[in-house]
Motif scaffolding. Structure first.
Motif, PDB file in Angstrom:
ATOM      1  N   ARG A 148      41.428  48.021   3.450  1.00  0.00           N
ATOM      2  CA  ARG A 148      40.993  48.822   4.389  1.00  0.00           C
ATOM      3  C   ARG A 148      40.594  47.872   5.948  1.00  0.00           C
ATOM      4  NH1 ARG A 148      37.569  52.171   0.786  1.00  0.00           N
ATOM      5  NH2 ARG A 148      38.822  53.976   0.751  1.00  0.00           N
ATOM      6  N   ASP A 149      40.155  46.758   5.539  1.00  0.00           N
ATOM      7  CA  ASP A 149      39.779  45.666   6.461  1.00  0.00           C
ATOM      8  C   ASP A 149      41.186  45.510   7.261  1.00  0.00           C
ATOM      9  OD1 ASP A 149      37.042  45.364   6.107  1.00  0.00           O
ATOM     10  OD2 ASP A 149      37.662  43.819   4.954  1.00  0.00           O
ATOM     11  N   ASP A 150      42.323  45.186   6.746  1.00  0.00           N
ATOM     12  CA  ASP A 150      43.703  45.132   7.267  1.00  0.00           C
ATOM     13  C   ASP A 150      43.967  46.348   8.403  1.00  0.00           C
ATOM     14  OD1 ASP A 150      44.022  42.752   6.171  1.00  0.00           O
ATOM     15  OD2 ASP A 150      45.251  43.577   4.469  1.00  0.00           O
ATOM     16  N   ILE A 151      43.745  47.563   7.671  1.00  0.00           N
ATOM     17  CA  ILE A 151      43.950  48.876   8.362  1.00  0.00           C
ATOM     18  C   ILE A 151      43.289  48.885   9.696  1.00  0.00           C
ATOM     19  CG2 ILE A 151      44.117  51.207   8.423  1.00  0.00           C
ATOM     20  CD1 ILE A 151      44.536  50.990   5.480  1.00  0.00           C
ATOM     21  N   ALA A 152      41.853  48.493   9.722  1.00  0.00           N
ATOM     22  CA  ALA A 152      40.805  48.621  10.497  1.00  0.00           C
ATOM     23  C   ALA A 152      41.421  47.512  11.664  1.00  0.00           C
ATOM     24  CB  ALA A 152      39.559  48.007  10.071  1.00  0.00           C
ATOM     25  N   LYS A 153      41.605  46.402  11.461  1.00  0.00           N
ATOM     26  CA  LYS A 153      42.174  45.326  12.381  1.00  0.00           C
ATOM     27  C   LYS A 153      43.302  45.667  12.952  1.00  0.00           C
ATOM     28  CE  LYS A 153      43.235  40.419  12.738  1.00  0.00           C
ATOM     29  NZ  LYS A 153      43.617  39.093  11.932  1.00  0.00           N
ATOM     30  N   ALA A 154      44.397  46.570  12.326  1.00  0.00           N
ATOM     31  CA  ALA A 154      45.554  46.739  12.985  1.00  0.00           C
ATOM     32  C   ALA A 154      45.213  48.132  13.991  1.00  0.00           C
ATOM     33  CB  ALA A 154      46.672  47.237  11.940  1.00  0.00           C
ATOM     34  N   ALA A 155      44.101  48.948  13.577  1.00  0.00           N
ATOM     35  CA  ALA A 155      43.864  49.950  14.532  1.00  0.00           C
ATOM     36  C   ALA A 155      42.726  49.779  15.498  1.00  0.00           C
ATOM     37  CB  ALA A 155      43.546  51.092  13.709  1.00  0.00           C
ATOM     38  N   ARG A 156      42.223  48.506  15.572  1.00  0.00           N
ATOM     39  CA  ARG A 156      41.122  48.187  16.249  1.00  0.00           C
ATOM     40  C   ARG A 156      39.994  49.358  16.096  1.00  0.00           C
ATOM     41  NH1 ARG A 156      44.856  48.703  20.095  1.00  0.00           N
ATOM     42  NH2 ARG A 156      43.353  50.055  21.448  1.00  0.00           N
ATOM     43  N   LEU A 157      39.781  49.271  14.491  1.00  0.00           N
ATOM     44  CA  LEU A 157      38.718  50.354  14.171  1.00  0.00           C
ATOM     45  C   LEU A 157      37.523  49.376  13.372  1.00  0.00           C
ATOM     46  CD1 LEU A 157      40.464  53.331  13.531  1.00  0.00           C
ATOM     47  CD2 LEU A 157      39.185  53.069  15.631  1.00  0.00           C
ATOM     48  N   SER A 158      36.493  49.920  12.896  1.00  0.00           N
ATOM     49  CA  SER A 158      35.733  49.606  11.798  1.00  0.00           C
ATOM     50  C   SER A 158      36.313  50.040  10.431  1.00  0.00           C
ATOM     51  CB  SER A 158      34.094  49.773  12.028  1.00  0.00           C
ATOM     52  OG  SER A 158      33.978  51.152  11.785  1.00  0.00           O
ATOM     53  N   SER A 159      35.791  49.120   9.197  1.00  0.00           N
ATOM     54  CA  SER A 159      36.333  49.676   8.058  1.00  0.00           C
ATOM     55  C   SER A 159      35.651  51.136   8.000  1.00  0.00           C
ATOM     56  CB  SER A 159      35.862  48.524   7.119  1.00  0.00           C
ATOM     57  OG  SER A 159      36.514  47.675   7.247  1.00  0.00           O
ATOM     58  N   ASN A 160      34.442  51.160   8.395  1.00  0.00           N
ATOM     59  CA  ASN A 160      33.908  52.441   7.811  1.00  0.00           C
ATOM     60  C   ASN A 160      34.591  53.755   8.774  1.00  0.00           C
ATOM     61  OD1 ASN A 160      31.461  54.342   7.223  1.00  0.00           O
ATOM     62  ND2 ASN A 160      31.185  54.466   9.543  1.00  0.00           N
ATOM     63  N   GLN A 161      35.027  53.280   9.964  1.00  0.00           N
ATOM     64  CA  GLN A 161      35.844  54.409  10.543  1.00  0.00           C
ATOM     65  C   GLN A 161      36.990  54.864   9.715  1.00  0.00           C
ATOM     66  OE1 GLN A 161      35.816  52.254  14.485  1.00  0.00           O
ATOM     67  NE2 GLN A 161      35.189  54.306  15.435  1.00  0.00           N
ATOM     68  N   VAL A 162      37.727  53.812   9.401  1.00  0.00           N
ATOM     69  CA  VAL A 162      38.976  54.058   8.458  1.00  0.00           C
ATOM     70  C   VAL A 162      38.576  54.664   7.297  1.00  0.00           C
ATOM     71  CG1 VAL A 162      40.573  52.979   6.976  1.00  0.00           C
ATOM     72  CG2 VAL A 162      40.074  51.695   9.317  1.00  0.00           C
ATOM     73  N   VAL A 163      37.348  54.679   6.586  1.00  0.00           N
ATOM     74  CA  VAL A 163      36.908  55.403   5.424  1.00  0.00           C
ATOM     75  C   VAL A 163      36.920  56.959   5.975  1.00  0.00           C
ATOM     76  CG1 VAL A 163      35.271  56.041   3.814  1.00  0.00           C
ATOM     77  CG2 VAL A 163      35.924  53.512   4.278  1.00  0.00           C
TER      78      VAL A 163
END
Length: 282
Positions: A148-163
Motif C-alpha cells: 500500500r505504501d508503494d501505491i500511496a507513493k505512486a498516487a501521492r496519497l497516504s496509506s490510509n487514503q489507499v485503504v
C-alpha cells in the motif's frame, strides 16, 4: 488522416466535468489546440476531449505516434502514468488509477514468469501487430507496487487514503461512487457508507448528501465500543466515562449492546422505507 476513437480507451479515464470541458473548449477556441493528440496507429490514445472540440469547431490539430506500445496493456499503463501526474485528477481517481496499475503489472509479471507451453511451432517468431510480444521486456524497470505504501507513493496519497479507496472501489455502489466524485461526500464518509448493504447504500444516495453523511455517522457510531458505567455512576460528573476492568458490569454491557442493536434495526427500517418511497415516486 483516419482517426479511430476506441470507446474502451475513451472511458478508461474518468471524463471531464461539464465545467472542465467548457474551460478546455474556451481555451482551445482562444489559443488553438496546442498539445498534439497521441495515436497508436490510427487509434486515439490521448486527447479525446481536444479531438471532439476541434472536430466540432473545424479547428486544426497536430498528432504524434507513440511507437513504444506493443499491447493494450502498454497503452493503459501509459495513460495511467499520464493522469497520475495531472493536478486536475482527484485523490479518489489517482488512487483508483494506481490500483489499476498494480493489477496490470502483477498480471503481466505472473504471465511473463510462467513457463511457456511446449508446442510444435514454439519457434515461430511471427506475431500479429499490437500483440503482447515484447511487452514484458521492460518489467525489470517498472516498480511492482507490491505494498500500500508503494501505491500511496505512486498516487501521492497516504496509506490510509489507499485503504479507503480500496474499500470504496470493492464495496461501494455506483450511486455512492458518483456522490463521492461529485464532491457531495468525503472519502471517509464514502468508505463508511460502503460498509452498508447495497440496498441501504442506494437508499442513502437517493436521499442526497445529508442522508449520506447521516448514514456514515451512524456507521461510525455503531462501531464505537460502548462506554461502561458502573453502579455508582451518580458519584461521577455528568457525561464522565467510568473505566472498568474486564468482567466488570457485564450485564450493563449486554444491555447496551442490545440497545444499540435495537437502534440499528430501527435505522435500517427507516432507510428501507425511504428507498420504497423513492421507488414509488420514480
Amino acid at each position: 488522416m483516419n482517426i479511430i476513437v476506441n470507446e474502451e480507451l475513451k472511458a478508461y479515464i474518468d471524463p471531464l466535468t461539464p465545467e472542465e470541458y467548457s474551460s478546455l473548449e474556451r481555451s482551445i477556441l482562444a489559443e488553438g489546440c496546442r498539445d498534439a493528440l497521441v495515436l497508436w496507429g490510427e487509434v486515439l490514445v490521448d486527447g479525446h476531449n481536444r479531438y471532439a472540440i476541434c472536430q466540432a469547431h473545424g479547428l486544426p490539430f497536430q498528432t504524434i505516434q507513440n511507437t513504444l506500445f506493443k499491447s493494450m496493456e502498454d497503452v493503459h499503463l501509459w495513460m495511467i502514468d499520464q493522469h497520475l501526474g495531472r493536478r486536475s485528477v482527484s485523490d479518489f481517481q489517482r488512487g483508483v488509477l494506481a490500483l489499476r496499475k498494480r493489477e496490470i503489472i502483477a498480471e503481466r509479471r505472473a504471465r511473463t514468469q510462467a513457463p511457456a507451453p511446449a508446442t510444435a511451432d514454439s519457434e515461430d517468431t511471427s506475431s500479429p501487430p499490437w500483440d503482447d510480444a515484447g511487452s514484458g521486456q521492460e518489467l525489470a524497470t517498472v516498480p511492482p507496487l507490491a505494498s500500500r505504501d508503494d501505491i500511496a507513493k505512486a498516487a501521492r496519497l497516504s496509506s490510509n487514503q489507499v485503504v479507503l479507496i480500496e474499500k470504496i472501489r470493492n464495496q461501494a455502489t455506483p450511486e455512492v461512487v458518483a456522490a463521492l466524485k461529485s464532491g457531495a461526500i468525503s472519502l471517509n464518509a464514502a468508505a463508511a457508507v460502503a460498509s452498508l448493504p447495497a440496498q441501504e447504500q442506494v437508499a442513502a444516495a437517493v436521499g442526497g448528501a445529508d442522508e449520506l453523511k447521516q448514514a456514515a455517522k451512524r456507521v461510525r457510531e455503531a462501531k464505537r465500543p460502548p462506554r461502561v458505567v458502573s453502579a455508582d455512576a451518580g458519584d461521577q460528573p455528568e457525561g464522565a466515562a467510568i473505566d472498568a476492568s474486564p468482567g466488570d458490569d457485564v450485564p450493563a454491557l449486554k444491555k447496551r449492546i442490545a440497545q444499540l442493536e435495537k437502534e440499528n434495526d430501527a435505522l435500517r427500517k427507516q432507510v428501507l422505507n425511504l428507498l420504497e418511497k423513492s421507488s414509488r415516486s420514480a
